[in-house]
Design a protein around this motif. Structure first.
Motif, PDB file in Angstrom:
ATOM      1  N   PRO A   1       0.833  -1.210   0.000  1.00  0.00           N
ATOM      2  CA  PRO A   1       0.000   0.000   0.000  1.00  0.00           C
ATOM      3  C   PRO A   1       0.869   1.261   0.000  1.00  0.00           C
ATOM      4  O   PRO A   1       1.888   1.336   0.674  1.00  0.00           O
ATOM      5  CB  PRO A   1      -0.790  -0.100   1.301  1.00  0.00           C
ATOM      6  N   THR A   2       0.448   2.251  -0.775  1.00  0.00           N
ATOM      7  CA  THR A   2       1.142   3.523  -0.869  1.00  0.00           C
ATOM      8  C   THR A   2       0.174   4.631  -0.488  1.00  0.00           C
ATOM      9  O   THR A   2      -0.943   4.688  -1.000  1.00  0.00           O
ATOM     10  CB  THR A   2       1.632   3.764  -2.311  1.00  0.00           C
ATOM     11  N   THR A   3       0.599   5.505   0.407  1.00  0.00           N
ATOM     12  CA  THR A   3      -0.227   6.643   0.784  1.00  0.00           C
ATOM     13  C   THR A   3      -0.068   7.725  -0.271  1.00  0.00           C
ATOM     14  O   THR A   3       1.044   8.125  -0.606  1.00  0.00           O
ATOM     15  CB  THR A   3       0.184   7.178   2.166  1.00  0.00           C
ATOM     16  N   ILE A   4      -1.209   8.186  -0.807  1.00  0.00           N
ATOM     17  CA  ILE A   4      -1.197   9.183  -1.863  1.00  0.00           C
ATOM     18  C   ILE A   4      -2.029  10.372  -1.406  1.00  0.00           C
ATOM     19  O   ILE A   4      -3.152  10.198  -0.922  1.00  0.00           O
ATOM     20  CB  ILE A   4      -1.775   8.601  -3.164  1.00  0.00           C
ATOM     21  N   GLU A   5      -1.463  11.561  -1.547  1.00  0.00           N
ATOM     22  CA  GLU A   5      -2.174  12.772  -1.140  1.00  0.00           C
ATOM     23  C   GLU A   5      -3.502  12.877  -1.880  1.00  0.00           C
ATOM     24  O   GLU A   5      -3.572  12.701  -3.094  1.00  0.00           O
ATOM     25  CB  GLU A   5      -1.306  14.004  -1.438  1.00  0.00           C
ATOM     26  N   GLY A   6      -4.567  13.125  -1.151  1.00  0.00           N
ATOM     27  CA  GLY A   6      -5.890  13.265  -1.737  1.00  0.00           C
ATOM     28  C   GLY A   6      -6.701  11.978  -1.746  1.00  0.00           C
ATOM     29  O   GLY A   6      -7.898  12.006  -1.953  1.00  0.00           O
ATOM     30  N   ALA A   7      -6.040  10.840  -1.541  1.00  0.00           N
ATOM     31  CA  ALA A   7      -6.762   9.566  -1.510  1.00  0.00           C
ATOM     32  C   ALA A   7      -7.141   9.243  -0.069  1.00  0.00           C
ATOM     33  O   ALA A   7      -6.328   9.400   0.839  1.00  0.00           O
ATOM     34  CB  ALA A   7      -5.898   8.452  -2.089  1.00  0.00           C
ATOM     35  N   PRO A   8      -8.385   8.791   0.184  1.00  0.00           N
ATOM     36  CA  PRO A   8      -8.815   8.529   1.557  1.00  0.00           C
ATOM     37  C   PRO A   8      -8.094   7.338   2.198  1.00  0.00           C
ATOM     38  O   PRO A   8      -7.906   7.315   3.400  1.00  0.00           O
ATOM     39  CB  PRO A   8     -10.315   8.245   1.417  1.00  0.00           C
ATOM     40  N   LEU A   9      -7.675   6.383   1.393  1.00  0.00           N
ATOM     41  CA  LEU A   9      -6.986   5.196   1.902  1.00  0.00           C
ATOM     42  C   LEU A   9      -5.716   4.956   1.099  1.00  0.00           C
ATOM     43  O   LEU A   9      -5.620   5.389  -0.057  1.00  0.00           O
ATOM     44  CB  LEU A   9      -7.895   3.957   1.779  1.00  0.00           C
ATOM     45  N   PRO A  10      -4.757   4.235   1.668  1.00  0.00           N
ATOM     46  CA  PRO A  10      -3.572   3.877   0.868  1.00  0.00           C
ATOM     47  C   PRO A  10      -3.984   3.066  -0.367  1.00  0.00           C
ATOM     48  O   PRO A  10      -4.969   2.329  -0.337  1.00  0.00           O
ATOM     49  CB  PRO A  10      -2.738   3.029   1.829  1.00  0.00           C
ATOM     50  N   GLN A  11      -3.250   3.236  -1.449  1.00  0.00           N
ATOM     51  CA  GLN A  11      -3.528   2.570  -2.719  1.00  0.00           C
ATOM     52  C   GLN A  11      -2.459   1.525  -2.998  1.00  0.00           C
ATOM     53  O   GLN A  11      -1.304   1.693  -2.620  1.00  0.00           O
ATOM     54  CB  GLN A  11      -3.530   3.587  -3.859  1.00  0.00           C
ATOM     55  N   LEU A  12      -2.853   0.452  -3.689  1.00  0.00           N
ATOM     56  CA  LEU A  12      -1.886  -0.543  -4.160  1.00  0.00           C
ATOM     57  C   LEU A  12      -1.385  -0.043  -5.506  1.00  0.00           C
ATOM     58  O   LEU A  12      -2.110  -0.038  -6.491  1.00  0.00           O
ATOM     59  CB  LEU A  12      -2.544  -1.914  -4.291  1.00  0.00           C
ATOM     60  N   ARG A  13      -0.128   0.410  -5.539  1.00  0.00           N
ATOM     61  CA  ARG A  13       0.394   1.114  -6.702  1.00  0.00           C
ATOM     62  C   ARG A  13       1.853   0.746  -6.950  1.00  0.00           C
ATOM     63  O   ARG A  13       2.607   0.503  -6.009  1.00  0.00           O
ATOM     64  CB  ARG A  13       0.263   2.617  -6.445  1.00  0.00           C
ATOM     65  N   ARG A  14       2.235   0.716  -8.227  1.00  0.00           N
ATOM     66  CA  ARG A  14       3.626   0.480  -8.613  1.00  0.00           C
ATOM     67  C   ARG A  14       4.008   1.496  -9.679  1.00  0.00           C
ATOM     68  O   ARG A  14       3.183   1.840 -10.529  1.00  0.00           O
ATOM     69  CB  ARG A  14       3.786  -0.936  -9.172  1.00  0.00           C
ATOM     70  N   GLU A  15       5.262   1.985  -9.622  1.00  0.00           N
ATOM     71  CA  GLU A  15       5.738   2.970 -10.602  1.00  0.00           C
ATOM     72  C   GLU A  15       6.920   2.423 -11.380  1.00  0.00           C
ATOM     73  O   GLU A  15       7.706   1.631 -10.860  1.00  0.00           O
ATOM     74  CB  GLU A  15       6.176   4.257  -9.896  1.00  0.00           C
ATOM     75  N   TRP A  16       7.036   2.872 -12.629  1.00  0.00           N
ATOM     76  CA  TRP A  16       8.177   2.575 -13.482  1.00  0.00           C
ATOM     77  C   TRP A  16       8.760   3.893 -13.954  1.00  0.00           C
ATOM     78  O   TRP A  16       8.025   4.828 -14.252  1.00  0.00           O
ATOM     79  CB  TRP A  16       7.758   1.771 -14.710  1.00  0.00           C
ATOM     80  N   GLN A  17      10.072   3.986 -14.044  1.00  0.00           N
ATOM     81  CA  GLN A  17      10.762   5.195 -14.481  1.00  0.00           C
ATOM     82  C   GLN A  17      11.378   4.972 -15.866  1.00  0.00           C
ATOM     83  O   GLN A  17      11.719   3.847 -16.228  1.00  0.00           O
ATOM     84  CB  GLN A  17      11.882   5.564 -13.500  1.00  0.00           C
ATOM     85  N   ALA A  18      11.552   6.054 -16.619  1.00  0.00           N
ATOM     86  CA  ALA A  18      12.174   5.972 -17.941  1.00  0.00           C
ATOM     87  C   ALA A  18      13.676   5.718 -17.832  1.00  0.00           C
ATOM     88  O   ALA A  18      14.283   5.164 -18.751  1.00  0.00           O
ATOM     89  CB  ALA A  18      11.923   7.255 -18.726  1.00  0.00           C
ATOM     90  N   ASN A  19      14.288   6.128 -16.725  1.00  0.00           N
ATOM     91  CA  ASN A  19      15.725   5.914 -16.493  1.00  0.00           C
ATOM     92  C   ASN A  19      16.595   6.352 -17.668  1.00  0.00           C
ATOM     93  O   ASN A  19      17.434   5.604 -18.162  1.00  0.00           O
ATOM     94  CB  ASN A  19      16.007   4.451 -16.149  1.00  0.00           C
ATOM     95  N   GLY A  20      16.360   7.584 -18.137  1.00  0.00           N
ATOM     96  CA  GLY A  20      17.177   8.148 -19.208  1.00  0.00           C
ATOM     97  C   GLY A  20      16.740   7.737 -20.606  1.00  0.00           C
ATOM     98  O   GLY A  20      17.295   8.226 -21.590  1.00  0.00           O
ATOM     99  N   GLN A  21      15.802   6.854 -20.740  1.00  0.00           N
ATOM    100  CA  GLN A  21      15.290   6.441 -22.047  1.00  0.00           C
ATOM    101  C   GLN A  21      14.205   7.420 -22.498  1.00  0.00           C
ATOM    102  O   GLN A  21      13.610   8.106 -21.682  1.00  0.00           O
ATOM    103  CB  GLN A  21      14.693   5.028 -21.957  1.00  0.00           C
ATOM    104  N   PRO A  22      13.892   7.466 -23.797  1.00  0.00           N
ATOM    105  CA  PRO A  22      12.828   8.365 -24.268  1.00  0.00           C
ATOM    106  C   PRO A  22      11.422   7.782 -24.075  1.00  0.00           C
ATOM    107  O   PRO A  22      10.455   8.323 -24.589  1.00  0.00           O
ATOM    108  CB  PRO A  22      13.152   8.528 -25.758  1.00  0.00           C
ATOM    109  N   HIS A  23      11.333   6.680 -23.341  1.00  0.00           N
ATOM    110  CA  HIS A  23      10.050   6.026 -23.136  1.00  0.00           C
ATOM    111  C   HIS A  23      10.084   5.194 -21.853  1.00  0.00           C
ATOM    112  O   HIS A  23      11.145   4.915 -21.310  1.00  0.00           O
ATOM    113  CB  HIS A  23       9.718   5.115 -24.324  1.00  0.00           C
ATOM    114  N   VAL A  24       8.908   4.827 -21.395  1.00  0.00           N
ATOM    115  CA  VAL A  24       8.776   3.905 -20.269  1.00  0.00           C
ATOM    116  C   VAL A  24       8.263   2.584 -20.835  1.00  0.00           C
ATOM    117  O   VAL A  24       7.298   2.581 -21.605  1.00  0.00           O
ATOM    118  CB  VAL A  24       7.791   4.443 -19.206  1.00  0.00           C
ATOM    119  N   THR A  25       8.910   1.499 -20.473  1.00  0.00           N
ATOM    120  CA  THR A  25       8.501   0.178 -20.957  1.00  0.00           C
ATOM    121  C   THR A  25       8.048  -0.664 -19.780  1.00  0.00           C
ATOM    122  O   THR A  25       8.760  -0.798 -18.786  1.00  0.00           O
ATOM    123  CB  THR A  25       9.649  -0.537 -21.675  1.00  0.00           C
ATOM    124  N   LEU A  26       6.846  -1.218 -19.894  1.00  0.00           N
ATOM    125  CA  LEU A  26       6.314  -2.139 -18.902  1.00  0.00           C
ATOM    126  C   LEU A  26       6.190  -3.500 -19.566  1.00  0.00           C
ATOM    127  O   LEU A  26       5.693  -3.593 -20.686  1.00  0.00           O
ATOM    128  CB  LEU A  26       4.917  -1.714 -18.430  1.00  0.00           C
TER     129      LEU A  26
END
Length: 170
Positions: A141-166
Motif C-alpha cells: 500500500p502507498t499513501t497518496i495525497e488526496g486519496a482517503p486510503l492507501p492505494q496498491l500502486r507500482r511505478e516505473w521510471q524511464a531511467n534516461g530512455q525516451p520512453h517507459v517500458t512495462l
C-alpha cells in the motif's frame, strides 16, 4: 500497413506485422476488437475532444503495444486488454515521451489500471489501460495525497530512455 476502418473482420497483428494508427482514426472505427498475436500495434496521439475505447485481445504470441507521445490536451484512449486465449502471453507496453508510468490495483474489482491515477478522474498522459487481475502482483500500500486510503500502486521510471517500458509478465 494500410487500414480501412469500418464494419470489417477484426484485425490481427501477427508476428512480424505492425499496425500504426492514430487516436483520430480509432475514434470512428467500429470493427470490434484488435487482436495482438506476436506483432506490434502503434497508436499515435491526435488532438480531439472524445474518449475512445479500444478492446485488445492478446493471443498466445503476445506482442507490443506502443503509445506515441502526446500531450495531455485533447482526446484520450482507454484500452481494455484481455489475455483470453493464453493468460501467460507476454506483452510489452511502451509509453513514448513519458518520464514515469504507474499501475494501480483494485482488489475489490480485481483489476489493474495503468495510467489512471488513484483518487483522480484524469488520465496521466492520454492513454489508460484496464487489465483483469493483478499481473504485477502489486501488494504494498502507498499513501497518496488526496486519496482517503492507501492505494496498491507500482511505478516505473524511464531511467534516461525516451520512453517507459512495462512488461506484462506471462
Amino acid at each position: 500497413m494500410s487500414v480501412r476502418w469500418g464494419n470489417e473482420c477484426p484485425i490481427v497483428a501477427r508476428s512480424g506485422a505492425w499496425l500504426s494508427t492514430t487516436l483520430t482514426e480509432l475514434d470512428g472505427w467500429n470493427a470490434g476488437t484488435l487482436n495482438l498475436d506476436g506483432g506490434t500495434i502503434i497508436v499515435g496521439h491526435a488532438q480531439g475532444t472524445s474518449v475512445t475505447m479500444l478492446p485488445v485481445n492478446v493471443r498466445a504470441g503476445g506482442g507490443t503495444l506502443m503509445f506515441d507521445s502526446g500531450t495531455k490536451d485533447g482526446g484520450s484512449l482507454l484500452v481494455d486488454l484481455k489475455r483470453m486465449c493464453d493468460p501467460h502471453a507476454t506483452l510489452k507496453l511502451v509509453f513514448a515521451g513519458l518520464e514515469q508510468q504507474f499501475a494501480a490495483y483494485d482488489p475489490m474489482t480485481d483489476m489493474t489500471l495503468v495510467g489512471l491515477p488513484p483518487a483522480s478522474d484524469t488520465v496521466e498522459g492520454w492513454v489508460a489501460l484496464r487489465l483483469d487481475g493483478n499481473p504485477w502482483h502489486i501488494t504494498c500500500p502507498t499513501t497518496i495525497e488526496g486519496a482517503p486510503l492507501p492505494q496498491l500502486r507500482r511505478e516505473w521510471q524511464a531511467n534516461g530512455q525516451p520512453h517507459v517500458t512495462l512488461r506484462l509478465p506471462g
